[in-house]
Design a protein around this motif. Structure first.
Motif, PDB file in Angstrom:
ATOM      1  N   VAL A 199      -1.305  61.556  72.880  1.00 20.96           N
ATOM      2  CA  VAL A 199      -2.561  61.311  72.171  1.00 20.96           C
ATOM      3  C   VAL A 199      -3.201  60.019  72.654  1.00 20.96           C
ATOM      4  CG1 VAL A 199      -3.568  60.788  69.905  1.00 20.96           C
ATOM      5  CG2 VAL A 199      -1.900  62.649  70.140  1.00 20.96           C
ATOM      6  N   LYS A 200      -2.407  58.967  72.756  1.00 17.18           N
ATOM      7  CA  LYS A 200      -2.928  57.672  73.216  1.00 17.18           C
ATOM      8  C   LYS A 200      -3.528  57.779  74.615  1.00 17.18           C
ATOM      9  CE  LYS A 200      -1.496  52.910  74.216  1.00 17.18           C
ATOM     10  NZ  LYS A 200      -0.356  51.956  74.221  1.00 17.18           N
ATOM     11  N   GLN A 201      -2.798  58.407  75.537  1.00 23.57           N
ATOM     12  CA  GLN A 201      -3.285  58.541  76.911  1.00 23.57           C
ATOM     13  C   GLN A 201      -4.507  59.447  76.987  1.00 23.57           C
ATOM     14  OE1 GLN A 201       0.235  59.795  79.044  1.00 23.57           O
ATOM     15  NE2 GLN A 201       1.032  57.698  79.193  1.00 23.57           N
ATOM     16  N   SER A 202      -4.553  60.466  76.151  1.00 25.49           N
ATOM     17  CA  SER A 202      -5.680  61.400  76.160  1.00 25.49           C
ATOM     18  C   SER A 202      -6.946  60.760  75.615  1.00 25.49           C
ATOM     19  CB  SER A 202      -5.331  62.656  75.352  1.00 25.49           C
ATOM     20  OG  SER A 202      -4.224  63.317  75.931  1.00 25.49           O
ATOM     21  N   LYS A 203      -6.799  59.895  74.612  1.00 25.91           N
ATOM     22  CA  LYS A 203      -7.954  59.169  74.072  1.00 25.91           C
ATOM     23  C   LYS A 203      -8.581  58.309  75.169  1.00 25.91           C
ATOM     24  CE  LYS A 203     -10.478  57.198  70.691  1.00 25.91           C
ATOM     25  NZ  LYS A 203     -11.461  57.893  69.851  1.00 25.91           N
ATOM     26  N   GLU A 204      -7.748  57.617  75.941  1.00 21.75           N
ATOM     27  CA  GLU A 204      -8.250  56.792  77.037  1.00 21.75           C
ATOM     28  C   GLU A 204      -8.885  57.656  78.121  1.00 21.75           C
ATOM     29  OE1 GLU A 204      -9.319  53.682  79.394  1.00 21.75           O
ATOM     30  OE2 GLU A 204      -8.560  53.562  77.330  1.00 21.75           O
ATOM     31  N   PHE A 205      -8.261  58.796  78.419  1.00 20.51           N
ATOM     32  CA  PHE A 205      -8.773  59.698  79.454  1.00 20.51           C
ATOM     33  C   PHE A 205     -10.176  60.188  79.084  1.00 20.51           C
ATOM     34  CE2 PHE A 205      -9.339  63.968  81.236  1.00 20.51           C
ATOM     35  CZ  PHE A 205      -9.014  63.771  82.564  1.00 20.51           C
ATOM     36  N   VAL A 206     -10.356  60.598  77.836  1.00 19.28           N
ATOM     37  CA  VAL A 206     -11.663  61.112  77.402  1.00 19.28           C
ATOM     38  C   VAL A 206     -12.707  59.994  77.401  1.00 19.28           C
ATOM     39  CG1 VAL A 206     -12.946  62.121  75.475  1.00 19.28           C
ATOM     40  CG2 VAL A 206     -10.718  63.037  76.103  1.00 19.28           C
ATOM     41  N   TYR A 207     -12.310  58.804  77.004  1.00 18.77           N
ATOM     42  CA  TYR A 207     -13.245  57.681  77.028  1.00 18.77           C
ATOM     43  C   TYR A 207     -13.763  57.443  78.442  1.00 18.77           C
ATOM     44  CZ  TYR A 207     -14.965  52.874  76.588  1.00 18.77           C
ATOM     45  OH  TYR A 207     -15.749  51.743  76.607  1.00 18.77           O
ATOM     46  N   GLN A 208     -12.856  57.457  79.420  1.00 14.43           N
ATOM     47  CA  GLN A 208     -13.266  57.272  80.809  1.00 14.43           C
ATOM     48  C   GLN A 208     -14.118  58.451  81.286  1.00 14.43           C
ATOM     49  OE1 GLN A 208     -12.873  54.522  82.563  1.00 14.43           O
ATOM     50  NE2 GLN A 208     -11.757  53.566  80.869  1.00 14.43           N
ATOM     51  N   ALA A 209     -13.782  59.657  80.811  1.00 16.44           N
ATOM     52  CA  ALA A 209     -14.554  60.837  81.203  1.00 16.44           C
ATOM     53  C   ALA A 209     -15.984  60.756  80.682  1.00 16.44           C
ATOM     54  CB  ALA A 209     -13.869  62.109  80.674  1.00 16.44           C
ATOM     55  N   ILE A 210     -16.147  60.285  79.445  1.00 14.15           N
ATOM     56  CA  ILE A 210     -17.492  60.146  78.882  1.00 14.15           C
ATOM     57  C   ILE A 210     -18.280  59.082  79.656  1.00 14.15           C
ATOM     58  CG2 ILE A 210     -18.809  59.447  76.839  1.00 14.15           C
ATOM     59  CD1 ILE A 210     -16.571  60.680  75.139  1.00 14.15           C
ATOM     60  N   LEU A 211     -17.620  57.998  80.036  1.00 16.38           N
ATOM     61  CA  LEU A 211     -18.288  56.972  80.834  1.00 16.38           C
ATOM     62  C   LEU A 211     -18.827  57.551  82.137  1.00 16.38           C
ATOM     63  CD1 LEU A 211     -15.907  53.880  80.450  1.00 16.38           C
ATOM     64  CD2 LEU A 211     -18.180  54.170  79.456  1.00 16.38           C
ATOM     65  N   ASN A 212     -18.153  58.609  82.654  1.00 13.46           N
ATOM     66  CA  ASN A 212     -18.557  59.235  83.913  1.00 13.46           C
ATOM     67  C   ASN A 212     -19.244  60.581  83.712  1.00 13.46           C
ATOM     68  OD1 ASN A 212     -17.378  57.473  86.165  1.00 13.46           O
ATOM     69  ND2 ASN A 212     -15.641  57.686  84.791  1.00 13.46           N
ATOM     70  N   SER A 213     -19.758  60.833  82.490  1.00 14.45           N
ATOM     71  CA  SER A 213     -20.368  62.136  82.210  1.00 14.45           C
ATOM     72  C   SER A 213     -21.670  62.302  82.987  1.00 14.45           C
ATOM     73  CB  SER A 213     -20.626  62.286  80.712  1.00 14.45           C
ATOM     74  OG  SER A 213     -21.598  61.357  80.261  1.00 14.45           O
ATOM     75  N   ASN A 214     -22.034  63.566  83.173  1.00 19.49           N
ATOM     76  CA  ASN A 214     -23.302  63.859  83.847  1.00 19.49           C
ATOM     77  C   ASN A 214     -24.253  64.541  82.864  1.00 19.49           C
ATOM     78  OD1 ASN A 214     -22.464  66.538  83.656  1.00 19.49           O
ATOM     79  ND2 ASN A 214     -21.837  66.685  85.788  1.00 19.49           N
ATOM     80  N   ASP A 215     -25.317  65.152  83.370  1.00 15.92           N
ATOM     81  CA  ASP A 215     -26.325  65.743  82.482  1.00 15.92           C
ATOM     82  C   ASP A 215     -25.796  66.932  81.692  1.00 15.92           C
ATOM     83  OD1 ASP A 215     -28.139  63.921  83.383  1.00 15.92           O
ATOM     84  OD2 ASP A 215     -29.085  65.270  84.838  1.00 15.92           O
ATOM     85  N   TYR A 216     -24.674  67.521  82.116  1.00 15.50           N
ATOM     86  CA  TYR A 216     -24.182  68.730  81.484  1.00 15.50           C
ATOM     87  C   TYR A 216     -22.959  68.487  80.610  1.00 15.50           C
ATOM     88  CZ  TYR A 216     -27.321  70.629  84.918  1.00 15.50           C
ATOM     89  OH  TYR A 216     -28.439  70.892  85.675  1.00 15.50           O
ATOM     90  N   GLY A 217     -22.383  67.295  80.656  1.00 14.75           N
ATOM     91  CA  GLY A 217     -21.267  67.004  79.781  1.00 14.75           C
ATOM     92  C   GLY A 217     -20.244  66.104  80.435  1.00 14.75           C
ATOM     93  N   VAL A 218     -19.071  66.089  79.810  1.00 10.32           N
ATOM     94  CA  VAL A 218     -17.981  65.242  80.276  1.00 10.32           C
ATOM     95  C   VAL A 218     -17.620  65.594  81.702  1.00 10.32           C
ATOM     96  CG1 VAL A 218     -15.562  64.674  79.908  1.00 10.32           C
ATOM     97  CG2 VAL A 218     -17.104  64.848  77.952  1.00 10.32           C
TER      98      VAL A 218
END
Length: 258
Positions: free
Chosen positions: A234-253
């Motif tokens: 859970v801890k690692q996945s929260k960080e992963f999603v945060y980084q994914a959102i930082l790199n999101s494009n016009d269509y999503g994560v």
């Protein structure tokens, strides 16, 4: 020296035509974790003609059953469940995971989409509760947690109360995702296992977060497939999603390979 085999994770998910969420997000996440991803498609999702939302077309039930039958003999390391658009598809999925209780199963209970009528949502909520004793981790957002627990959630204390109810209903581990409803500045998620609870907090990023829920559940499945404990996953996945959102494009994560 024997090479370590690549973990295998199944996504039982719908297709997102824009590829920000759905099994496209699942497979993108698995790729980031070095996972070999399999898919059983539950639905096809298109953009409505007036662009006011999405249209969901459930997979033909016989075709869906044949997909699951095709996967019976594969030794998966984890299973992630996303959008189940009908009671019939949910029933088949439940029977499938009941036969795979030796591996981690992650349920992202997608209950809130405007195509659902109130009666349909009530029936699907009851069906999701049947899954709780058979899944390792459940990852509802606030509205879904409210529906499953039968409570209104406006505070972190309410999240903990909902977690207590879900634990009593059979949930072993859960992550209630706070999103931006509780705090406009921080995304506050609550992990609970019936004994301990822990908050995971990240700043809210003003970027497209479509597919964040799918990505989070798939990241948890990936981490568990690699042997992590649930809390570490859970801890690692929260960080992963945060980084994914930082790199999101016009269509999503959007995930970037290192």
């Amino acid at each position: 020296m024997m090479m370590k085999s690549t973990p295998k994770v199944l996504a039982i998910s719908g297709s997102d035509v824009l590829s920000g969420g759905g099994f496209q997000a699942d497979l993108a996440t698995y790729s980031q974790y070095g996972i070999y991803g399999f898919v059983a498609v539950t639905s096809i999702v298109t953009v409505a003609e007036n662009a006011s939302g999405f249209e969901i077309f459930p997979t033909d039930i016989e075709i869906f059953k044949r997909q699951l039958d095709s996967l019976n003999d594969i030794a998966f390391d984890a299973i992630k469940i996303g959008l189940l658009p009908s009671i019939e598809i949910a029933d088949l999925t439940l029977r499938f995971i009941q036969q795979h209780q030796d591996i981690s199963v992650i349920l992202d209970p997608v209950l809130v989409f405007k195509e659902n009528k109130d009666e349909e949502m009530s029936l699907m909520t009851a069906k999701m509760l049947e899954f709780l004793p058979y899944v390792t981790v459940i990852t509802p957002n606030l509205r879904e947690a409210e529906m499953l627990a039968g409570l209104t959630i406006t505070t972190v204390s309410d999240m903990k109360a909902a977690a207590t109810v879900l634990s009593a209903l059979g949930s072993r581990h859960m992550v209630i995702k706070g999103g931006s409803r509780l705090d406009k500045h921080f995304a506050r998620d609550l992990y609970a296992d019936g004994v301990v609870s822990r908050e995971f907090v990240k700043p809210i990023v003003a970027r497209n977060n479509n597919g964040a829920g799918c990505t989070f559940a798939s990241a948890v499945a990936s981490n568990l497939a690699h042997g992590a404990s649930v809390l570490t996953a859970v801890k690692q996945s929260k960080e992963f999603v945060y980084q994914a959102i930082l790199n999101s494009n016009d269509y999503g994560v959007f995930q970037l390979l290192p």
